[in-house]
Design a protein around this motif. Structure first.
Motif, PDB file in Angstrom:
ATOM      1  N   PRO A 181       0.230  -0.884  -3.648  1.00  0.00           N
ATOM      2  CA  PRO A 181       1.666  -0.752  -3.386  1.00  0.00           C
ATOM      3  C   PRO A 181       2.394  -2.090  -3.365  1.00  0.00           C
ATOM      4  N   ALA A 182       3.676  -2.037  -3.740  1.00  0.00           N
ATOM      5  CA  ALA A 182       4.518  -3.229  -3.660  1.00  0.00           C
ATOM      6  C   ALA A 182       4.608  -3.654  -2.205  1.00  0.00           C
ATOM      7  N   GLY A 183       4.768  -4.929  -1.990  1.00  0.00           N
ATOM      8  CA  GLY A 183       4.890  -5.436  -0.620  1.00  0.00           C
ATOM      9  C   GLY A 183       3.555  -5.860  -0.035  1.00  0.00           C
ATOM     10  N   THR A 184       2.494  -5.804  -0.843  1.00  0.00           N
ATOM     11  CA  THR A 184       1.172  -6.216  -0.341  1.00  0.00           C
ATOM     12  C   THR A 184       0.708  -7.516  -0.998  1.00  0.00           C
ATOM     13  N   GLU A 185       1.641  -8.192  -1.668  1.00  0.00           N
ATOM     14  CA  GLU A 185       1.289  -9.448  -2.333  1.00  0.00           C
ATOM     15  C   GLU A 185       0.782 -10.444  -1.282  1.00  0.00           C
ATOM     16  N   GLY A 186      -0.312 -11.098  -1.595  1.00  0.00           N
ATOM     17  CA  GLY A 186      -0.834 -12.112  -0.678  1.00  0.00           C
ATOM     18  C   GLY A 186      -1.629 -11.554   0.493  1.00  0.00           C
ATOM     19  N   TRP A 187      -1.769 -10.239   0.569  1.00  0.00           N
ATOM     20  CA  TRP A 187      -2.538  -9.660   1.668  1.00  0.00           C
ATOM     21  C   TRP A 187      -4.027  -9.988   1.516  1.00  0.00           C
ATOM     22  N   SER A 188      -4.708 -10.065   2.643  1.00  0.00           N
ATOM     23  CA  SER A 188      -6.156 -10.286   2.611  1.00  0.00           C
ATOM     24  C   SER A 188      -6.847  -8.965   2.255  1.00  0.00           C
ATOM     25  N   GLU A 189      -8.115  -9.095   1.874  1.00  0.00           N
ATOM     26  CA  GLU A 189      -8.888  -7.901   1.527  1.00  0.00           C
ATOM     27  C   GLU A 189      -8.929  -6.941   2.725  1.00  0.00           C
ATOM     28  N   GLU A 190      -9.074  -7.482   3.937  1.00  0.00           N
ATOM     29  CA  GLU A 190      -9.141  -6.645   5.141  1.00  0.00           C
ATOM     30  C   GLU A 190      -7.837  -5.884   5.355  1.00  0.00           C
ATOM     31  N   GLN A 191      -6.726  -6.570   5.129  1.00  0.00           N
ATOM     32  CA  GLN A 191      -5.423  -5.903   5.283  1.00  0.00           C
ATOM     33  C   GLN A 191      -5.285  -4.758   4.278  1.00  0.00           C
ATOM     34  N   LEU A 192      -5.750  -5.013   3.063  1.00  0.00           N
ATOM     35  CA  LEU A 192      -5.652  -3.985   2.014  1.00  0.00           C
ATOM     36  C   LEU A 192      -6.531  -2.781   2.354  1.00  0.00           C
ATOM     37  N   VAL A 193      -7.751  -3.059   2.813  1.00  0.00           N
ATOM     38  CA  VAL A 193      -8.683  -1.980   3.167  1.00  0.00           C
ATOM     39  C   VAL A 193      -8.015  -1.007   4.151  1.00  0.00           C
ATOM     40  N   ALA A 194      -7.247  -1.569   5.068  1.00  0.00           N
ATOM     41  CA  ALA A 194      -6.670  -0.756   6.148  1.00  0.00           C
ATOM     42  C   ALA A 194      -5.646   0.277   5.661  1.00  0.00           C
ATOM     43  N   ILE A 195      -5.052   0.061   4.484  1.00  0.00           N
ATOM     44  CA  ILE A 195      -4.033   1.029   4.034  1.00  0.00           C
ATOM     45  C   ILE A 195      -4.587   2.048   3.039  1.00  0.00           C
ATOM     46  N   VAL A 196      -5.868   1.897   2.683  1.00  0.00           N
ATOM     47  CA  VAL A 196      -6.463   2.828   1.722  1.00  0.00           C
ATOM     48  C   VAL A 196      -7.128   3.969   2.493  1.00  0.00           C
ATOM     49  N   THR A 197      -6.461   5.092   2.551  1.00  0.00           N
ATOM     50  CA  THR A 197      -7.010   6.212   3.313  1.00  0.00           C
ATOM     51  C   THR A 197      -7.832   7.135   2.413  1.00  0.00           C
ATOM     52  N   ARG A 198      -8.593   7.987   3.054  1.00  0.00           N
ATOM     53  CA  ARG A 198      -9.383   8.989   2.333  1.00  0.00           C
ATOM     54  C   ARG A 198      -8.502   9.800   1.376  1.00  0.00           C
ATOM     55  N   ASP A 199      -7.358  10.279   1.880  1.00  0.00           N
ATOM     56  CA  ASP A 199      -6.499  11.127   1.056  1.00  0.00           C
ATOM     57  C   ASP A 199      -6.009  10.402  -0.199  1.00  0.00           C
ATOM     58  N   CYS A 200      -5.816   9.081  -0.091  1.00  0.00           N
ATOM     59  CA  CYS A 200      -5.401   8.290  -1.268  1.00  0.00           C
ATOM     60  C   CYS A 200      -6.495   8.290  -2.331  1.00  0.00           C
ATOM     61  N   MET A 201      -7.752   8.306  -1.874  1.00  0.00           N
ATOM     62  CA  MET A 201      -8.865   8.221  -2.819  1.00  0.00           C
ATOM     63  C   MET A 201      -9.258   9.586  -3.382  1.00  0.00           C
ATOM     64  N   VAL A 202      -8.747  10.653  -2.762  1.00  0.00           N
ATOM     65  CA  VAL A 202      -8.901  12.000  -3.338  1.00  0.00           C
ATOM     66  C   VAL A 202      -7.696  12.274  -4.246  1.00  0.00           C
ATOM     67  N   GLY A 203      -6.617  11.541  -4.006  1.00  0.00           N
ATOM     68  CA  GLY A 203      -5.446  11.645  -4.873  1.00  0.00           C
ATOM     69  C   GLY A 203      -4.345  12.558  -4.367  1.00  0.00           C
ATOM     70  N   VAL A 204      -4.436  12.983  -3.097  1.00  0.00           N
ATOM     71  CA  VAL A 204      -3.358  13.819  -2.557  1.00  0.00           C
ATOM     72  C   VAL A 204      -2.290  12.970  -1.864  1.00  0.00           C
ATOM     73  N   ALA A 205      -2.553  11.666  -1.757  1.00  0.00           N
ATOM     74  CA  ALA A 205      -1.582  10.762  -1.140  1.00  0.00           C
ATOM     75  C   ALA A 205      -1.622   9.425  -1.877  1.00  0.00           C
ATOM     76  N   VAL A 206      -0.657   8.575  -1.574  1.00  0.00           N
ATOM     77  CA  VAL A 206      -0.654   7.219  -2.146  1.00  0.00           C
ATOM     78  C   VAL A 206      -0.527   6.220  -0.993  1.00  0.00           C
ATOM     79  N   PRO A 207      -1.168   5.042  -1.138  1.00  0.00           N
ATOM     80  CA  PRO A 207      -1.102   4.067  -0.043  1.00  0.00           C
ATOM     81  C   PRO A 207       0.302   3.484   0.108  1.00  0.00           C
ATOM     82  N   LYS A 208       0.641   3.182   1.336  1.00  0.00           N
ATOM     83  CA  LYS A 208       1.957   2.601   1.636  1.00  0.00           C
ATOM     84  C   LYS A 208       1.749   1.256   2.315  1.00  0.00           C
ATOM     85  N   ALA A 209       2.620   0.314   1.991  1.00  0.00           N
ATOM     86  CA  ALA A 209       2.487  -1.038   2.552  1.00  0.00           C
ATOM     87  C   ALA A 209       2.834  -1.066   4.037  1.00  0.00           C
ATOM     88  N   ALA A 210       3.762  -0.199   4.442  1.00  0.00           N
ATOM     89  CA  ALA A 210       4.230  -0.261   5.837  1.00  0.00           C
ATOM     90  C   ALA A 210       3.217   0.347   6.795  1.00  0.00           C
TER      91      ALA A 210
END
Lengths: 221, 98
Positions: A192-221
């Protein structure tokens, strides 16, 4: 979980089904004591041990291993792909080999990773049973195994996604993947936009199960 | 999984999924039977699940493909983009050149 789970609501079976919401679904069975299938599972397990096909230790170890599988593993894979373009290339070409690099085994199945972009969205289902990339995401949620999701997401995927809060414009091509045989699927969401410069740990935190099944999309907020 | 030695189909080939209803354990969903689509990729060769289900070894391994079908070709009143697709895995012995 009410926002992500079409079947998650209190359900008591001492009333009829005209109870204020107009969607139809199979009753959610909560068995008291051992049901027929549970008894069958125990019987088969005992037979397999008795015949020397597997040991109690094998079963315990497998359960122990499955307990260590959670969506956090998949989230690490996604975050790595967002950060490392070379890893992402390998992941999309051969998912099984790429997750093995991160120490995640696929077992008997093969992993196909499908990539979302601004033009394409992917969603995963198993219409025949409940095939799911368990070694990457852990056990599937109940809604994934429900007849409601499994039958409707192939016929009216956009309506189902909308119920999960994911509304796709018609300019986005929707690909529904039925994992009906030997492959397992993981959606690589768009970063998602707004995650530029985020660390790998920060990114991991916004990737939910539902995003990886495809029923949702990750959000920066 | 192993590599497919002589795949009958290549990515992009047009295929039809057999419209057959044999008894037994089949992993071709009924909604896909008789539909036309294109080969999206060759997945590899796997033991035949239709044999494995009954205690046989499933050998020789069968080539498995991913077939991409337009949603509007499956469901006449599909609501969405004309470009929306459904992709699923079909064994070679269920595929006919279209």
């Amino acid at each position: 979980m009410a926002t992500t789970d079409p079947d998650a609501h209190d359900h008591h079976h001492d009333h009829d089904h005209n109870h204020g919401h107009n969607h139809s679904h199979d009753p959610i069975e909560v068995a008291e004591g051992a049901g027929e299938y549970e008894i069958m599972v125990h019987a088969i397990k005992e037979l397999l041990i008795e015949k020397g096909v597997i040991t109690g230790e094998d079963i315990r170890k497998t359960l122990e291993f499955m307990d260590t599988r959670t969506p956090a593993l998949g989230a690490k894979v996604v975050a790595r792909a967002w950060i490392d373009p070379e890893f992402k290339k390998r992941l999309l070409i051969n998912g099984t080999a790429a997750v093995a690099e991160m120490g995640i085994p696929m077992g008997d199945a093969e992993l196909i990773v499908v990539e979302n972009s601004k033009d394409v969205h992917n969603v995963i289902v198993c219409t025949l049973c409940s095939c799911y990339p368990r070694t990457v995401l852990g056990l599937p949620p109940d809604w994934y195994k429900s007849r409601n999701y499994r039958s409707r997401v192939v016929v009216e995927p956009r309506a189902v996604l909308k119920e999960f809060g994911t509304e796709l414009p018609n300019s986005v091509t929707l690909r529904t993947h039925d994992s009906n045989a030997d492959m397992r699927y993981l959606v690589l969401p768009e970063r998602p936009a707004g995650t530029e410069g985020w660390s790998e740990e920060q990114l991991v935190a916004i990737v939910t199960r539902d995003c990886m099944v495809g029923v949702a999309v990750p959000k920066a907020a | 999984m192993s590599e497919v030695a002589n795949p009958r189909f290549s990515p992009g080939d047009k295929v039809r999924i057999a419209n057959a209803n044999p008894p037994g354990h089949r992993r071709v969903p009924v909604y896909a039977r008789g539909r036309e689509g294109t080969i999206e990729r060759i997945c590899g060769a796997f033991p035949n699940p239709e044999e494995l289900a009954y205690g046989f070894d499933g050998l020789p391994k069968r080539p498995l493909y991913r077939v991409r079908i337009r949603q509007t070709d499956i469901w006449p009143d599909y609501k969405g983009s004309d470009k929306d697709v459904l992709e699923l895995e079909i064994y070679e012995h269920w595929l006919i050149k279209a």
